[in-house]
Design a protein around this motif. Structure first.
Motif, mmCIF file in Angstrom:
data_model
loop_
_atom_site.group_PDB
_atom_site.id
_atom_site.type_symbol
_atom_site.label_atom_id
_atom_site.label_comp_id
_atom_site.label_asym_id
_atom_site.label_seq_id
_atom_site.Cartn_x
_atom_site.Cartn_y
_atom_site.Cartn_z
ATOM 1 N N LEU A 85 0.477 -1.236 -0.133
ATOM 2 C CA LEU A 85 0.175 0.110 -0.268
ATOM 3 C C LEU A 85 0.265 1.417 0.070
ATOM 4 O O LEU A 85 0.793 1.913 -0.480
ATOM 5 N N ALA A 86 1.948 1.139 0.727
ATOM 6 C CA ALA A 86 3.011 2.261 1.258
ATOM 7 C C ALA A 86 3.249 2.975 -0.894
ATOM 8 O O ALA A 86 3.582 3.788 -1.337
ATOM 9 N N LEU A 87 3.525 1.838 -1.308
ATOM 10 C CA LEU A 87 4.059 1.993 -2.937
ATOM 11 C C LEU A 87 3.255 2.153 -3.832
ATOM 12 O O LEU A 87 3.073 3.017 -4.742
ATOM 13 N N GLY A 105 12.387 9.279 0.475
ATOM 14 C CA GLY A 105 13.156 7.779 0.361
ATOM 15 C C GLY A 105 11.552 7.048 1.008
ATOM 16 O O GLY A 105 10.693 6.542 1.431
ATOM 17 N N PHE A 106 11.801 5.526 1.326
ATOM 18 C CA PHE A 106 11.317 4.052 1.393
ATOM 19 C C PHE A 106 11.496 3.683 2.528
ATOM 20 O O PHE A 106 12.857 2.856 1.905
ATOM 21 N N ASN A 107 10.874 2.793 3.156
ATOM 22 C CA ASN A 107 11.489 1.757 4.164
ATOM 23 C C ASN A 107 10.423 0.736 3.715
ATOM 24 O O ASN A 107 9.022 0.712 4.790
ATOM 25 N N LEU A 167 11.757 7.467 -9.159
ATOM 26 C CA LEU A 167 11.374 6.914 -7.693
ATOM 27 C C LEU A 167 12.483 7.261 -6.641
ATOM 28 O O LEU A 167 13.919 7.632 -7.263
ATOM 29 N N ARG A 168 12.489 7.304 -5.536
ATOM 30 C CA ARG A 168 13.443 7.482 -4.214
ATOM 31 C C ARG A 168 14.201 6.527 -3.929
ATOM 32 O O ARG A 168 14.045 5.432 -4.299
ATOM 33 N N PRO A 169 15.177 6.298 -3.598
ATOM 34 C CA PRO A 169 16.496 5.224 -2.654
ATOM 35 C C PRO A 169 14.846 3.979 -2.260
ATOM 36 O O PRO A 169 13.807 4.893 -0.809
ATOM 37 N N ALA A 170 14.860 3.207 -1.663
ATOM 38 C CA ALA A 170 14.853 2.381 -1.321
ATOM 39 C C ALA A 170 14.863 1.429 -0.786
ATOM 40 O O ALA A 170 16.647 1.037 -1.205
ATOM 41 N N LEU A 171 14.859 0.470 0.677
ATOM 42 C CA LEU A 171 15.339 -0.850 1.215
ATOM 43 C C LEU A 171 14.378 -1.098 1.548
ATOM 44 O O LEU A 171 13.425 -1.574 2.215
ATOM 45 N N PHE A 172 14.537 -2.587 0.702
ATOM 46 C CA PHE A 172 13.652 -3.686 1.051
ATOM 47 C C PHE A 172 14.592 -5.389 2.021
ATOM 48 O O PHE A 172 15.669 -5.165 1.657
ATOM 49 N N SER A 173 13.369 -5.482 3.047
ATOM 50 C CA SER A 173 13.277 -6.211 4.091
ATOM 51 C C SER A 173 12.701 -7.437 3.571
ATOM 52 O O SER A 173 11.693 -6.935 3.608
ATOM 53 N N VAL A 174 13.186 -8.782 4.140
ATOM 54 C CA VAL A 174 12.756 -9.619 3.519
ATOM 55 C C VAL A 174 13.583 -11.082 4.003
ATOM 56 O O VAL A 174 14.806 -11.004 4.450
ATOM 57 N N GLY A 175 13.270 -11.955 4.971
ATOM 58 C CA GLY A 175 13.576 -13.292 5.579
ATOM 59 C C GLY A 175 13.770 -14.314 3.869
ATOM 60 O O GLY A 175 12.931 -14.642 3.366
ATOM 61 N N THR A 176 14.890 -15.356 4.122
ATOM 62 C CA THR A 176 14.573 -16.740 3.026
ATOM 63 C C THR A 176 13.440 -17.391 3.137
ATOM 64 O O THR A 176 13.259 -18.373 2.081
ATOM 65 N N TRP A 228 18.876 3.625 8.245
ATOM 66 C CA TRP A 228 17.870 3.719 6.888
ATOM 67 C C TRP A 228 17.588 5.440 6.726
ATOM 68 O O TRP A 228 18.003 6.808 6.288
ATOM 69 N N ILE A 229 16.573 5.267 8.449
ATOM 70 C CA ILE A 229 15.523 6.093 8.298
ATOM 71 C C ILE A 229 16.183 7.982 8.649
ATOM 72 O O ILE A 229 16.002 8.774 7.489
ATOM 73 N N THR A 230 17.029 7.684 9.869
ATOM 74 C CA THR A 230 17.778 8.492 9.626
ATOM 75 C C THR A 230 18.689 9.512 8.652
ATOM 76 O O THR A 230 18.873 10.561 8.607
ATOM 77 N N GLU A 231 19.476 8.804 8.103
ATOM 78 C CA GLU A 231 19.830 9.040 6.658
ATOM 79 C C GLU A 231 18.889 9.954 5.705
ATOM 80 O O GLU A 231 19.964 10.133 4.998
ATOM 81 N N LEU A 232 17.920 8.922 5.271
ATOM 82 C CA LEU A 232 17.463 10.244 4.476
ATOM 83 C C LEU A 232 16.749 10.953 4.670
ATOM 84 O O LEU A 232 16.421 11.581 3.836
ATOM 85 N N LEU A 233 16.842 11.082 5.787
ATOM 86 C CA LEU A 233 15.455 12.709 6.327
ATOM 87 C C LEU A 233 16.702 13.778 7.103
ATOM 88 O O LEU A 233 16.863 14.810 7.274
ATOM 89 N N LYS A 234 18.904 13.557 6.273
ATOM 90 C CA LYS A 234 19.014 14.248 6.543
ATOM 91 C C LYS A 234 19.016 15.355 5.804
ATOM 92 O O LYS A 234 18.584 15.443 4.497
#
Length: 234
Positions: A85-87, A105-107, A167-176, A228-234
């Motif tokens: 929904l965010a994307l 950016g996106f997390n 689009l802006r930088p995105a961090l994608f996180s997922v488990g195997t 990641w969020i902190t860096e995006l918002l600098k």
């Protein structure tokens, strides 16, 4: 800055309180305002109602952020259905133009980006942890039961098929061990080939919702996301 968080729940389970503790942690660690979006639920309100709701909130924040919060930098965040929904709401706002530069950016955490289902979701077993074949089928049936396969691959509903340029930088996180691993892997690749910055973090032997558990790897993942969020918002 502002983090707009959209909770998961397979589009049909409303529990924004479940992410309150993590959002409070993000607010403190990153020194940001965190907003959690609630949205209409399936099956009474199937997709795309949820996308429309989230896009309306995003528009309101873009219009009022400076006056209400004293800042205009926004990171969009979501987990599971919330990442979808965010994307999807950001792409709805973007339309055929450029993404509003105030969205920095996106997390995106183990999201579902192809409603017609990727190989890993189709092949998930009945005894998979957290997200198995039975409950995954329930989530999709409750949310997209009116739609054909062609409808499900509509870029407005399934971001994997969208034009991702600008689009802006995105961090994608997922488990195997997550049924949605293909969604994150495929989306990160498409994000990069569209000319955007994408980082894909894959956590070994981790299931859906792994970052919400009281484990060391969950702590490391949340620290990574907050950095990641902190860096995006600098």
């Amino acid at each position: 800055g502002i983090v707009i968080d959209i909770h998961g729940g397979g589009w049909c389970i409303g529990n924004p309180e479940s992410s309150d503790a993590l959002n409070e942690q993000t607010a403190k660690k990153c020194n940001v305002v965190v907003m959690s979006i609630d949205y209409k639920l399936a099956p009474e309100n199937p997709i795309p109602n949820q996308i429309t709701d989230c896009a309306e909130v995003l528009r309101w924040v873009l219009q009022n952020a400076k006056n209400e919060f004293g800042t205009e930098k926004i990171v969009l965040q979501g987990n599971s259905a919330g990442a979808h929904l965010a994307l999807a709401s950001a792409l709805k706002i973007k339309g055929n133009g450029a993404l509003d530069p105030r969205i920095v950016g996106f997390n995106l955490i183990y999201g579902s980006y192809d409603l017609s289902q990727t190989p890993s979701t189709r092949q998930v077993s009945e005894d998979a942890l957290i997200l198995n074949k039975h409950n995954l089928t329930q989530f999709y049936n409750n949310s997209v039961y009116r739609l054909s396969k062609n409808d499900l691959q509509n870029p407005e509903l399934s971001p994997l098929y969208a034009n991702l340029s600008g689009l802006r930088p995105a961090l994608f996180s997922v488990g195997t061990a997550d049924a949605l691993i293909d969604d994150s892997s495929f989306m990160a690749a498409r994000w990069q080939t569209a000319g955007n910055k994408a980082i894909l973090d894959i956590y070994p032997e981790c299931t859906h919702l792994f970052d919400t558990f009281p484990t060391k790897i969950a702590q490391l993942a949340r620290e990574r996301m907050n950095t990641w969020i902190t860096e995006l918002l600098k």
